[in-house]
Each structure stands twice: as C-alpha cells, then as structure tokens.
Design an enzyme around this catalytic site. Structure first.
Site, PDB file in Angstrom:
ATOM      1  CG  ASP A  60      -6.355  -2.866  -1.486  1.00  0.00           C
ATOM      2  OD1 ASP A  60      -5.709  -4.860  -1.012  1.00  0.00           O
ATOM      3  OD2 ASP A  60      -5.748  -2.202  -1.731  1.00  0.00           O
ATOM      4  CB  SER A 110      -2.534  -3.479  -4.131  1.00  0.00           C
ATOM      5  OG  SER A 110      -3.239  -4.728  -2.977  1.00  0.00           O
ATOM      6  CD  GLU A 291      -6.560   8.744  12.446  1.00  0.00           C
ATOM      7  OE1 GLU A 291      -4.429   7.943  12.913  1.00  0.00           O
ATOM      8  OE2 GLU A 291      -7.422   8.458  13.082  1.00  0.00           O
ATOM      9  CG  HIS A 454      -2.321 -10.080  -1.993  1.00  0.00           C
ATOM     10  ND1 HIS A 454      -1.625  -9.271  -2.695  1.00  0.00           N
ATOM     11  CD2 HIS A 454      -2.550  -9.053  -1.059  1.00  0.00           C
ATOM     12  CE1 HIS A 454      -1.369  -7.544  -2.217  1.00  0.00           C
ATOM     13  NE2 HIS A 454      -1.984  -7.891  -1.412  1.00  0.00           N
TER      14      HIS A 454
END
Length: 524
Positions: A60, A110, A291, A454
């Site tokens: 990513d 994303s 997590e 980005h």
C-alpha cells in the site's frame, strides 16, 4: 543550471565516495550484463501452465521511489552500499506499469484502487467492491452495483482463500476482497451514519463474517470492530480506544466460530505465541486478530504479541496449500502507506523491506510451475530522495551539500507535502539540529499538511509464474485481476481452459497457447 558552488561540493563528495573494487573493472559490468542477457533469452519460452495458486502482494503506497529506497535500505541493513542490492520483487522476470486513477479522482485512494485490482472494475474514491455507479457515503446507491472479487472467483472454483494484512482486516485493501460498501470508513456500525443503517447497509466487519463465510485464513488487526461497544480488549485492558465498537451488540468472533462446520478445525488467535504454537497442517480455518486497530509498525513490533508479515504469510501458505485445487492469497504490506502519510520515511521503508522478506518466504514455499505471484501497489506517495548523494550514503542521511539558497543542510529523503514542514525563526528548520535518523523523524516537506498525500504516477507490477508474461507494458489497474483469473482458469473467462487435469483443476488447451502467443507476435 547548477551553481558553481554545488558543482564543487558534489564533485568533492563523489570523488571521495566509496566504489567497490570489483566495479572498477569493466569486465565486472560486461559479465553482469551478459548473465542478464542469457536469463532474458530463456524467457522466450513462456510459462503457459495453469496457475494452481495465485498470490498477490500489495504494498500500500509502494510507489517506484519507495521500491528503490527500500532496495537501498535492505542492502544497507546487510552492511552493503545498498544500490546494487536486489529485492525479491526485483528478481521477477516480468514488470509492467499500472495506471492508478479512480473513476472520479486523478490521484486515487486505496479503496477505489483495491476495487480495481481485486474486482477488475475501476470505481470511485472511497468505495469498495462496487462499481462507479455507487457514490461515496450514499448507501442507497449500493444495491445492484456490487462487483465480486478474485477471492470470490477462486472460492467459487473450489480453491482455498486467504487474507493477510498489517492493517485492520476491514481496511480498504482487504475489504474489497469480500465487502460491498459505499464508504471505506464503515469499519463497524459505530462508524456508520443513521441513514445508512436505516437503509439496510452493513458495516465492513459484519460483511467479512457473512459475505464469504468460508475464507480459510484471515490475519491482521481490527479486533475492536468485532466486539460490542465498550468491551474490554484482551490485550489492552485499560485503554479505552481499544475497546469494542459495535452498536448492534454482536460478537463477530463467536459468529465466525459458529459458521464453521463442527468436523473442521477452526482457531481464533490474538497473539504471536498462539499463532506459532498451531500446527498449520491440522488447521482448516484461522482467524488471527493481533491488534485492536492496525498492527504495529515493524520497527515497533512486540515479538511476543505480534507476528511479522513474513510469519503470517508462512502460516497462511501452509494452511492453504492443503487444498489439492490450490489457493488464492492476498497479502498486504499496508503500513508502508501509513508511514508515508505520517512523514515517517524510516517506518515506511522498513515496512516495505519486511514485505519483501515475505515475498521471498512465499517464493521458497511455492513453485514457479504452478504459482502465479504478482507484486504491485495501489498508488504512490509524494515521497522522493535525491540531492546528489554519493554511493553508499545512508538512505536516511544528509545530502552532501547545503542549500545554495538558505545555506542549511537537508536530508536526501523529502516529501512534496506533509507534516514535516517546519519553520524555526522564520526559516526552514536546520536538520543538523535534530535526530533525522530517529525511527519517527518526519522528513521535511515543501507544503504543510497534517497528513502527507498520495501520488498520482503509475506504479510497478512485478510478476512471475504461469501467464506472468501477460503483465507487460502499461495497463489500467483493473486489468490485473483479469490476468490472475485467466492464469488460474477461474472467473468468467475460461474459454481457453480444458475440462480437467491431473492436478484437480483445469489445464491449458491448444487455444490457450494460441491466445497467449498471438498478441506477442511470437507465432508469426
């Protein structure tokens, strides 16, 4: 034009830079080139096998500059200059470029990109598993516009499937594999607006447990989205931010367990010790949530409670490989992106190096003959490094000269925008006064933003294994899953596949070879 001052500084630095002795001999470079040429010539014999297995590694935010910097870092971690190092992905024989724009965004996010490279359809920014007819955050535009992913196509073909990520398992990248949501941020019903809930839309964590109920392997973060509101977390009992979020009172872990057949061996684990204690060859279904939110950065990882990406990949492949029909595995190095957004290049690059280790581990556990492996990114970042640094310069180090404008030093790594923009006394901060090698150092940026953005340039696609040669040139990002499906004889396009093979799946017929070679001009 470069100023005389810079020319002198650069020339002095480069003259004194380290050059490996073997590289001074022209024969070294000529021999290297000839070996590369021999390898390239062998690629004329195409691998047209059917891909029993497909593994997709998604870095990513891993733009080309990140790949290059990670390569140098990997070499320097082994006490080499770094530039000459080969990443595992560098060894893949086929490389393409992917155009990452979303249907409504020049610089993508994303979610829309995940829909492209998993579902084969470009989509709007912020949406997952739906076509561009769905508008972000508009629940009532979802129904009828759902699109399925290659994970679903593989499952429908009888293959085992898995998702491994360093983010939340209901984050943008993994969610496009199983969910259909007008908003990537609808992690649980707690994050959804009342209107969306009243219109019948479901949160992404709920969809993970209900849409494709028999995903064999799910590993990553995101524990808190599976439990009722204010439920105490098993690991962080005193941390309010780690508590459960669900308003509907559901315990999705229990629902996951109840969906599994009684004669199958299903395991839910929440720490590394539990994971590595399992015998993967006796596990049918695995849910590992390590997590409450995203997993820790690799540099911060607790070796007792949190597995590395490489460790998760190894366990996943061992479980999935038991299926004689093969498997599809999505692996995301998701926190490369987070490191860049925070301006923490050291965190981002160590995440990229760890993903490369995972790629290598997968390579040792699979065969080029029956496993197609694709490595790519969803988008890039406004991350760069330069400054005429000499050979072997620490990737996190300073450029060899000071600015000829403000007379201050600067690091080789910089960002176009982000939180690293700092002005001290009306001037750019003097980086020699701070610890720029710190794990959480925020590299300087040209424009101040709380979160770096980005980048919009094309990203690389690396491929090896059956039909990897179909990834070449410059492609729209949504082309990628169509290639993977074609190679594995799954999904809609199976006209080239014969009915059966000894491996338990389809095998290539004569048409397959013809369709493969004709576009490349090899037959005629």
């Amino acid at each position: 034009m470069i100023s005389p001052f810079l020319v002198l500084a650069i020339g002095t630095c480069l003259t004194n830079s380290f050059v490996p002795e073997k590289e001074k001999d022209p024969k070294y470079w000529r021999d290297q080139a000839q070996q590369t040429l021999k390898y390239a010539l062998r690629l004329q014999k195409l691998n047209t096998n059917v891909a029993k297995n497909v593994i997709m590694f998604l870095g990513d935010g891993m733009g080309v500059s990140t790949v290059t910097a990670a390569r140098i870092l990997k070499g320097q971690l082994h006490h080499n200059p770094g530039e000459e190092t080969r990443l595992e992905m560098d060894k893949f024989p086929y490389v393409a470029l992917s155009k990452t724009y979303n249907t409504n965004a020049q610089v993508p996010d994303s979610a829309g990109t995940a829909t492209a490279y998993l579902c084969g359809v470009k989509a709007n920014e912020g949406t997952v598993g739906v076509s561009a007819a769905t508008q972000r955050a508009q629940c009532n535009t979802t129904q009828g516009n759902e699109v399925t992913s290659i994970l679903r196509w593989a499952k429908d073909a009888g293959k085992s499937v898995g998702i491994v990520t360093t983010t939340r398992v209901n984050h943008a990248t993994p969610s496009a594999a199983y969910a259909h949501s007008a908003d990537r941020d609808w992690y649980s019903d707690n994050e959804m607006p009342p209107e969306a809930l009243s219109q019948g839309c479901k949160d992404i964590a709920y969809q993970l447990m209900h849409n494709v109920r028999d995903i064999e392997v799910i590993m990553g973060g995101g524990r808190k989205y599976m439990f009722p509101k204010n439920s105490t977390d098993v690991e962080y009992e005193m941390d309010e931010k780690s508590r459960g979020t669900r308003l509907d009172g559901l315990n999705l872990i229990d629902i996951w367990k109840n969906f599994k057949p009684r004669h199958k061996h299903s395991h839910y684990v929440w720490n590394r010790t539990e994971l590595l204690t399992l015998d993967p060859y006796t596990v049918d279904y695995l849910l590992g949530l390590f997590e409450p939110g995203d997993m820790q950065y690799e540099l911060n990882r607790n070796n007792v409670t949190d597995p590395s990406l490489s460790e998760m990949v190894e366990v996943a492949i061992k479980i999935l490989s038991k299926n004689p029909k093969g498997f599809f595995l999505l692996v995301e190095g998701g926190r490369i992106d987070h490191g860049h957004h925070e301006g923490k290049a050291k965190q981002a690059l160590h995440e990229a190096v760890e993903m490369d280790w995972a790629i290598g581990k997968a390579g040792t556990m699979t065969s080029l003959e029956d496993t197609l492996t694709v490595v790519t990114a969803d988008h890039s970042h406004v991350f760069t490094f330069g400054g005429y640094t000499p050979r072997g310069n620490s990737i996190f180090g300073l450029a060899p000269m000071v600015s000829d404008t403000d007379k201050k030093p600067f690091t080789a790594i910089l960002y176009g925008n982000g939180p690293g923009y700092k002005v001290v006394g009306g001037e750019r901060e003097n980086v020699s006064m701070v610890d720029y090698a710190h794990n959480n150092y925020q590299a300087q940026s040209a424009v101040p933003l709380r979160h770096e953005t980005h980048g919009g340039e094309d990203v690389a696609v690396f491929a090896k294994g059956p039909m990897a040669h179909l990834l070449h040139g410059v492609h729209e990002q949504n082309y990628i899953p169509h290639v993977m499906a074609y190679a594995a004889c799954i999904g809609a396009n199976q006209d080239h596949c014969a009915s059966a093979s000894s491996a338990g799946g389809p095998s290539p017929g004569p048409l397959l070879l013809l369709l493969t070679l004709l576009p490349l001009g090899i037959l005629f």
